[in-house]
Design an enzyme around this catalytic site. Sequence first.
Site, PDB file in Angstrom:
ATOM      1  N   ARG A  36       0.825  -1.219   0.000  1.00  0.00           N
ATOM      2  CA  ARG A  36       0.000   0.000   0.000  1.00  0.00           C
ATOM      3  C   ARG A  36       0.857   1.267   0.000  1.00  0.00           C
ATOM      4  O   ARG A  36       0.448   2.275  -0.567  1.00  0.00           O
ATOM      5  CB  ARG A  36      -0.944   0.001   1.208  1.00  0.00           C
ATOM      6  N   LYS A 193     -22.639 -16.584  -0.482  1.00  0.00           N
ATOM      7  CA  LYS A 193     -24.086 -16.375  -0.333  1.00  0.00           C
ATOM      8  C   LYS A 193     -24.665 -15.331  -1.272  1.00  0.00           C
ATOM      9  O   LYS A 193     -24.038 -14.305  -1.538  1.00  0.00           O
ATOM     10  CB  LYS A 193     -24.384 -15.939   1.109  1.00  0.00           C
ATOM     11  N   GLY A 350     -11.861  -9.473  -1.388  1.00  0.00           N
ATOM     12  CA  GLY A 350     -10.825 -10.081  -0.548  1.00  0.00           C
ATOM     13  C   GLY A 350     -10.483 -11.503  -0.957  1.00  0.00           C
ATOM     14  O   GLY A 350      -9.328 -11.831  -1.252  1.00  0.00           O
ATOM     15  N   GLY A 373     -14.212  -3.177   0.147  1.00  0.00           N
ATOM     16  CA  GLY A 373     -15.569  -2.635   0.249  1.00  0.00           C
ATOM     17  C   GLY A 373     -15.879  -1.580  -0.800  1.00  0.00           C
ATOM     18  O   GLY A 373     -16.977  -1.557  -1.353  1.00  0.00           O
TER      19      GLY A 373
HETATM   20  P1  ADP Z   1     -14.997 -11.996  -1.910  1.00  0.00           P
HETATM   21  O1  ADP Z   1     -14.310 -11.862  -0.574  1.00  0.00           O
HETATM   22  O2  ADP Z   1     -14.004 -12.068  -3.041  1.00  0.00           O
HETATM   23  O3  ADP Z   1     -16.062 -10.948  -2.141  1.00  0.00           O
HETATM   24  P2  ADP Z   1     -16.826 -13.975  -0.903  1.00  0.00           P
HETATM   25  O4  ADP Z   1     -16.410 -13.638   0.495  1.00  0.00           O
HETATM   26  O5  ADP Z   1     -18.174 -13.577  -1.328  1.00  0.00           O
HETATM   27  O6  ADP Z   1     -15.732 -13.427  -1.934  1.00  0.00           O
HETATM   28  O7  ADP Z   1     -16.770 -15.558  -1.135  1.00  0.00           O
HETATM   29  C1  ADP Z   1     -15.698 -16.384  -0.795  1.00  0.00           C
HETATM   30  C2  ADP Z   1     -16.141 -17.595  -0.033  1.00  0.00           C
HETATM   31  O8  ADP Z   1     -17.116 -18.352  -0.734  1.00  0.00           O
HETATM   32  C3  ADP Z   1     -14.972 -18.530   0.178  1.00  0.00           C
HETATM   33  O9  ADP Z   1     -14.731 -18.656   1.571  1.00  0.00           O
HETATM   34  C4  ADP Z   1     -15.439 -19.861  -0.419  1.00  0.00           C
HETATM   35  O10 ADP Z   1     -15.051 -20.997   0.335  1.00  0.00           O
HETATM   36  C5  ADP Z   1     -16.939 -19.709  -0.402  1.00  0.00           C
HETATM   37  N1  ADP Z   1     -17.580 -20.637  -1.337  1.00  0.00           N
HETATM   38  C6  ADP Z   1     -17.462 -20.664  -2.668  1.00  0.00           C
HETATM   39  N2  ADP Z   1     -18.160 -21.694  -3.193  1.00  0.00           N
HETATM   40  C7  ADP Z   1     -18.748 -22.334  -2.172  1.00  0.00           C
HETATM   41  C8  ADP Z   1     -19.616 -23.478  -2.073  1.00  0.00           C
HETATM   42  N3  ADP Z   1     -19.999 -24.149  -3.149  1.00  0.00           N
HETATM   43  N4  ADP Z   1     -20.011 -23.850  -0.836  1.00  0.00           N
HETATM   44  C9  ADP Z   1     -19.602 -23.166   0.250  1.00  0.00           C
HETATM   45  N5  ADP Z   1     -18.803 -22.084   0.229  1.00  0.00           N
HETATM   46  C10 ADP Z   1     -18.382 -21.662  -0.970  1.00  0.00           C
END
Ligand code: ADP
Length: 392
Positions: A36, A193, A350, A373
Amino acid sequence: MGWKTLDDMELDGKRVLVRVDINVPVEDGVVTDTTRIERLIPTVDDIQEAGGKVILMAHFGRPKGQVVPELSLVHIAQTVADVLEVPVSFADSDYAEALSEMDDDEVLLLENLRFNPGEEQNDIAFAKRLASLADIYCNDAFSAAHRAHASTEAIARLLPACAGRLMQEELGALEKALETPQRPVVAVVGGAKVSTKLDLLGNLVEKVDTLVIGGGMANTFLAAQGIDVGKSLCEHDLVDTAREIASKADAAGCKILLPNDVVVAREFKAGADAQTVAAANVPADSMILDAGPDAVAAISAAFEASRTLVWNGPLGAFEIEPFDTATNAAAAKAATLSKSGALISVAGGGDTVAALNKAGAADDFTYISTAGGAFLEWMEGKDLPGVAALKS
Ligand code: ADP
Ligand code: MG
C-alpha cells in the site's frame, strides 16, 4: 470522468494534502507488507517534481475517535520514509508546529485521523482544521472512498480537489470495465451467499451481457429452478429473490450462466472423496463445493466470446483442494486471454484476490482492485461519497 487529476492542478510552491491508505499489516511492530505504501510513490513523486509539498493523512485500524497509542502512525513513519525514499516528519495533534518546521523536500505525515472523532463523523470543523494546512486536496485512497469521512468528503468541499495517481488508475480501470466497456461484457459473481451480493447481482444484470453465477450462491439459483441441492449451502428463503434476479436479467437481455455439472463431497475437508455429477443429480447426502468441467468449458467459452470481464467471488470453496479446480481453470483462461489482448479483465474482493493469486493468474489480469468494500460498492452501482466529492 468529471473529476480532476494532479495534471489539472497548479502545484508549484503549493502544499498538497493527500489522503492515502497506509493501513498496512503490522506484526510485532514490523510492517509485513508495504504494497500500500509502494503504490503511493507516483503521487508523491509527481507532486514533488512539480514543486509541491506533500502532507500525507491516513487512518490506521479502528481507534473509534480515541487516542490509542498502538495505533499511532508514528510507528509507520520510518517505513513510509524508506519506501518513498524521502525524509518523513511526523505531526501528532500540533499540526501547525510540525508544518512550520517542515523542510522543502520533506513529507509530513499526520497522526492517525481516526484518533479524532470528527473524522468518522464527517465533521466540517475537523475538515476545516485539516484544510487550513494546505492549498490543494488530493484523494489517493479509493479504498476509503465509500465512507463519507472528514478526510474523504467534507474536505473536498473546502479546497481545490483532485484524484491522486492511484485513485486515477483505479477509477479509470473501473469505468472501463462497467461504465464505458468494450462489449460483450461477462461478469463472474461467486462466493458463499446470495444475501451478501443482492445489490451486486441487481446492478450487474442491467449492465453486462452474460452473468456467470458460481460458488455457493449458484446453489440458491439451482434450487430456484426446482433442483434438489442436497446438503449444499443454500439460502432457501431467497429462492424467490433468485427468481426475481433471473427475470430482471431476462428483461435486460442478460444471459445467466449456471453450472451444468458440479463437484460434490459428503464433507468439506481436505482429501474428501469428491465426485462430479450433473447439477440436477446431487446426492441427498452431499454438498456442492465446486463447478464441474462442463461448467468450466461453458465459462471459458463465455470469456472467449467477450471483450470485457469483471469478476467478484470464487467459483468454489477454493481454500481446500480439489475444490479450487474450477476457479483455477477459469482464472487461467482469463489470464491467457488478457495477456494476448483479447480480454480486458478486472477483478476485486478479498477472497477473489486471494484465489486469483493462488491460481497464479492475478499478474496477467488487466486490473486487480485491492479496495475491498469500495470496489464492491462501485460494482453495486452506488455513488461513492469520496468520488462524488471530487466531482462537485
Ligand atoms: P470476496 O471476498 O471475493 O467478495 P466472498 O467472500 O463472497 O468473496 O466468497 C468467498 C467464499 O465463498 C470462500 O470462503 C469460499 O469458500 C466460499 N464458497 C465458494 N463456493 C462455495 C460453495 N460451493 N459452498 C460453500 N462455500 C463456498
Ligand atoms: Mg470475502
